[in-house]
Design a protein around this motif. Structure first.
Motif, PDB file in Angstrom:
ATOM      1  N   ILE A   1      34.051  50.143  35.831  1.00  0.00           N
ATOM      2  CA  ILE A   1      33.980  51.674  36.132  1.00  0.00           C
ATOM      3  C   ILE A   1      35.111  52.059  35.085  1.00  0.00           C
ATOM      4  CG2 ILE A   1      34.476  53.465  37.737  1.00  0.00           C
ATOM      5  CD1 ILE A   1      34.245  51.178  39.984  1.00  0.00           C
ATOM      6  N   SER A   2      34.589  53.312  34.170  1.00  0.00           N
ATOM      7  CA  SER A   2      35.383  53.877  33.473  1.00  0.00           C
ATOM      8  C   SER A   2      34.650  55.297  32.844  1.00  0.00           C
ATOM      9  CB  SER A   2      35.845  53.094  32.221  1.00  0.00           C
ATOM     10  OG  SER A   2      34.647  53.023  31.176  1.00  0.00           O
ATOM     11  N   ASP A   3      35.248  55.913  32.101  1.00  0.00           N
ATOM     12  CA  ASP A   3      34.691  57.027  31.360  1.00  0.00           C
ATOM     13  C   ASP A   3      33.630  56.414  30.265  1.00  0.00           C
ATOM     14  OD1 ASP A   3      36.452  56.424  29.482  1.00  0.00           O
ATOM     15  OD2 ASP A   3      37.810  58.088  30.052  1.00  0.00           O
ATOM     16  N   ARG A   4      33.338  57.527  29.414  1.00  0.00           N
ATOM     17  CA  ARG A   4      32.355  56.852  28.402  1.00  0.00           C
ATOM     18  C   ARG A   4      33.072  56.539  27.036  1.00  0.00           C
ATOM     19  NH1 ARG A   4      27.871  55.111  28.291  1.00  0.00           N
ATOM     20  NH2 ARG A   4      27.210  56.039  26.430  1.00  0.00           N
TER      21      ARG A   4
ATOM     22  N   ARG B   1      39.916  37.687  38.732  1.00  0.00           N
ATOM     23  CA  ARG B   1      38.863  37.215  39.680  1.00  0.00           C
ATOM     24  C   ARG B   1      37.952  38.081  40.443  1.00  0.00           C
ATOM     25  NH1 ARG B   1      43.477  34.315  41.226  1.00  0.00           N
ATOM     26  NH2 ARG B   1      43.633  35.600  43.019  1.00  0.00           N
ATOM     27  N   ALA B   2      38.170  39.482  39.963  1.00  0.00           N
ATOM     28  CA  ALA B   2      37.644  40.557  40.700  1.00  0.00           C
ATOM     29  C   ALA B   2      36.051  40.840  40.255  1.00  0.00           C
ATOM     30  CB  ALA B   2      38.472  41.863  40.507  1.00  0.00           C
ATOM     31  N   GLU B   3      35.416  41.212  41.161  1.00  0.00           N
ATOM     32  CA  GLU B   3      33.961  41.573  40.946  1.00  0.00           C
ATOM     33  C   GLU B   3      33.821  43.075  40.663  1.00  0.00           C
ATOM     34  OE1 GLU B   3      30.860  39.419  40.972  1.00  0.00           O
ATOM     35  OE2 GLU B   3      32.732  38.133  40.751  1.00  0.00           O
ATOM     36  N   VAL B   4      34.933  43.842  40.852  1.00  0.00           N
ATOM     37  CA  VAL B   4      34.710  45.183  40.438  1.00  0.00           C
ATOM     38  C   VAL B   4      35.909  45.747  39.733  1.00  0.00           C
ATOM     39  CG1 VAL B   4      34.297  47.745  41.065  1.00  0.00           C
ATOM     40  CG2 VAL B   4      32.836  45.973  42.056  1.00  0.00           C
ATOM     41  N   VAL B   5      36.012  46.225  38.517  1.00  0.00           N
ATOM     42  CA  VAL B   5      37.185  46.524  37.862  1.00  0.00           C
ATOM     43  C   VAL B   5      36.874  47.952  37.363  1.00  0.00           C
ATOM     44  CG1 VAL B   5      38.667  46.051  36.201  1.00  0.00           C
ATOM     45  CG2 VAL B   5      37.780  44.214  37.545  1.00  0.00           C
TER      46      VAL B   5
ATOM     47  N   ARG C   1      27.517  45.217  34.340  1.00  0.00           N
ATOM     48  CA  ARG C   1      26.885  46.241  34.609  1.00  0.00           C
ATOM     49  C   ARG C   1      27.994  47.407  34.471  1.00  0.00           C
ATOM     50  NH1 ARG C   1      22.705  47.327  39.226  1.00  0.00           N
ATOM     51  NH2 ARG C   1      22.044  49.071  37.790  1.00  0.00           N
ATOM     52  N   HIS C   2      27.820  48.904  34.110  1.00  0.00           N
ATOM     53  CA  HIS C   2      28.774  49.548  34.050  1.00  0.00           C
ATOM     54  C   HIS C   2      28.689  50.902  34.754  1.00  0.00           C
ATOM     55  CE1 HIS C   2      32.243  51.236  31.381  1.00  0.00           C
ATOM     56  NE2 HIS C   2      31.887  52.375  32.038  1.00  0.00           N
ATOM     57  N   GLN C   3      29.530  51.525  35.502  1.00  0.00           N
ATOM     58  CA  GLN C   3      29.551  52.626  36.296  1.00  0.00           C
ATOM     59  C   GLN C   3      30.059  53.692  35.502  1.00  0.00           C
ATOM     60  OE1 GLN C   3      27.439  54.082  39.221  1.00  0.00           O
ATOM     61  NE2 GLN C   3      28.458  55.840  38.296  1.00  0.00           N
ATOM     62  N   THR C   4      29.336  54.790  35.089  1.00  0.00           N
ATOM     63  CA  THR C   4      30.076  55.718  34.181  1.00  0.00           C
ATOM     64  C   THR C   4      30.851  56.583  35.588  1.00  0.00           C
ATOM     65  OG1 THR C   4      28.777  55.814  32.371  1.00  0.00           O
ATOM     66  CG2 THR C   4      29.698  57.816  33.055  1.00  0.00           C
TER      67      THR C   4
END
Length: 425
Positions: A256-259, A201-205, A269-272
């Motif tokens: 959120i993760s590495d590449r 249910r999380a918005e940011v993982v 969306r993705h935060q590197t």
């Protein structure tokens, strides 16, 4: 590469090969390698540990509720030798404490079933089997202690067996310990399912993984992290299928993760993780005279500085700073260079360009690095180094369940052992 291969290279290719061979090895500061792999001479040049000059000292905080208080009064005056009676007023001039652990010994309760002959009819009455005599003879606190030592202090079965014997006088076989741990691990499945439900249910993982040996084969320990849940899982694969099975169709607003490719495409969306990029840039700055890596390093420093105060700035200010950072990055990525490291960095950052500043659109909820997952994986890395992995998959999955419940409880301030004891009791 043999002699014939080298002879076919051009002069420019030979020069490039020699330059590559002369580059220094990557370290923990310029890559994702752990500090333990750094060269010995680099470690010897490191600054010594301990307090630095000017550091304000700290002393142990006194207990708020001591078990006993002992007052020490003088009985004679140091000046005249006169008696100092106990009813004279006194003031406290100093306080110190002595802390000791009590001797710990197992508490063994023997349950005996009795039979009694009825005086009226002569029948024989037998007491029912007590609840304490059903199942394992070991209590919940013993289960909790063994689970804590095995999971969070990375003890092997042999060392755990020795610790229980030396500290508590308990003699358990390794097979008995294995059965004890399996019973305890089963109690964490419900807590794991609750954590997985929160994660979905999380918005940011955020996610990450590290290698581990399971049943003698290379496998992986994964971690998924949100604001109110942490989920660990063991898997034989590093592929994206692990993420898809974990999220079960849920697509958070930001991932959120590495590449790494398997970590991509799971969120809107993705935060590197910019810490990974910063280490790659640091290596390029160290080995190359090209100015572009240094410009990238300055750019990343500006991004990290902005991330530290992102919640203090107005939306219009953040938008303006973002535009300025985008313009600077465009200039850096379009700068010409003949350095292969620079070219690789420009290409790598260019491919991830839309993933670098996503945190600015979610102030305070999206981190600029994936350090949270890396910290959560660190105990698993220690376990791998200490015990060389797991003999069976049930041990790996059971330990992942324990870490899931404990790390999720830690988000609200609960201690690991208290969580384990409450779960197995």
């Amino acid at each position: 590469m043999g002699r014939s291969d080298l002879e076919r290279l051009s002069r420019e290719e030979l020069i490039e090969l020699v330059l590559r061979l002369q580059r220094p090895q990557k370290t923990s500061r310029t890559s994702s390698k752990p500090p333990s792999t750094d060269r010995k001479e680099r470690r010897e040049q490191a600054k010594p540990g301990g307090a630095k000059p000017g550091h304000e000292g700290h002393s142990r905080v006194l207990s708020e509720d001591p078990d006993a208080v002992v007052d020490h009064r003088p009985d004679r005056c140091a000046c005249c030798g006169g008696a100092l009676h106990g009813d004279l007023p006194a003031e406290v001039v100093s306080v110190s404490e002595r802390i000791e652990l009590p001797a710990v010994a197992p508490v063994v309760t023997r349950h005996r079933r009795l039979a009694v002959q009825c005086p009226s009819c002569g029948g024989r009455g037998v007491a029912p089997v007590p609840q304490a005599a059903r199942g394992t003879p070991f209590g919940p606190r013993l289960h909790a202690v063994a689970t804590y030592l095995k999971t969070f202090q990375a003890l092997s079965y042999e060392r755990l067996q020795a610790a229980l014997s030396d500290l508590f006088g308990l003699t358990l076989s390794q097979g008995g310990l294995m059965n004890l741990l399996r019973r305890a691990q089963a109690r964490f499945r419900a807590g794991r399912e609750a954590a997985v439900a929160k994660l979905r249910r999380a918005e940011v993982v955020a996610s990450d993984e590290t290698g581990v040996r399971i049943e003698g084969s290379n496998s992986y320990h994964w971690v998924f992290h949100s604001t109110d849940a942490v989920v660990h899982t063991a898997s034989p694969t590093r592929g994206a299928v692990v993420v898809r099975e974990m999220m079960d169709g849920h697509r958070p607003a930001v991932w959120i993760s590495d590449r790494y490719t398997a970590q991509q495409g799971h969120g809107v969306r993705h935060q590197t993780c910019l810490a990974h990029l910063a280490r790659d840039v640091a290596y390029a700055v160290e080995v190359s005279a090209d100015p572009v890596p240094l410009r990238l390093q300055f750019w990343l420093q500006a991004v990290f500085a902005l991330a530290e105060r992102v919640t203090d700035l107005a939306a219009s200010t953040l938008a303006a700073k973002r535009r300025a950072l985008e313009r600077r990055l465009s200039d850096i990525l379009s700068a010409p260079s003949r350095c292969d490291l620079t070219y690789e960095l420009q290409a790598r950052i260019g491919r991830a360009r839309d993933q670098l500043l996503v945190f600015l659109d979610h102030p305070g909820t999206v981190a600029v690095t994936n350090n949270g997952c890396e910290r959560l994986l660190r105990p698993a890395v220690v376990q791998r180094k200490m015990t060389n992995g797991y003999r069976a998959m049930w041990a790996a999955t059971g330990e992942a369940d324990i870490r899931t419940v404990v790390d999720t409880a830690r988000l609200s301030g609960a201690s690991p052992f208290a969580t384990i004891l409450a779960t197995v009791a």
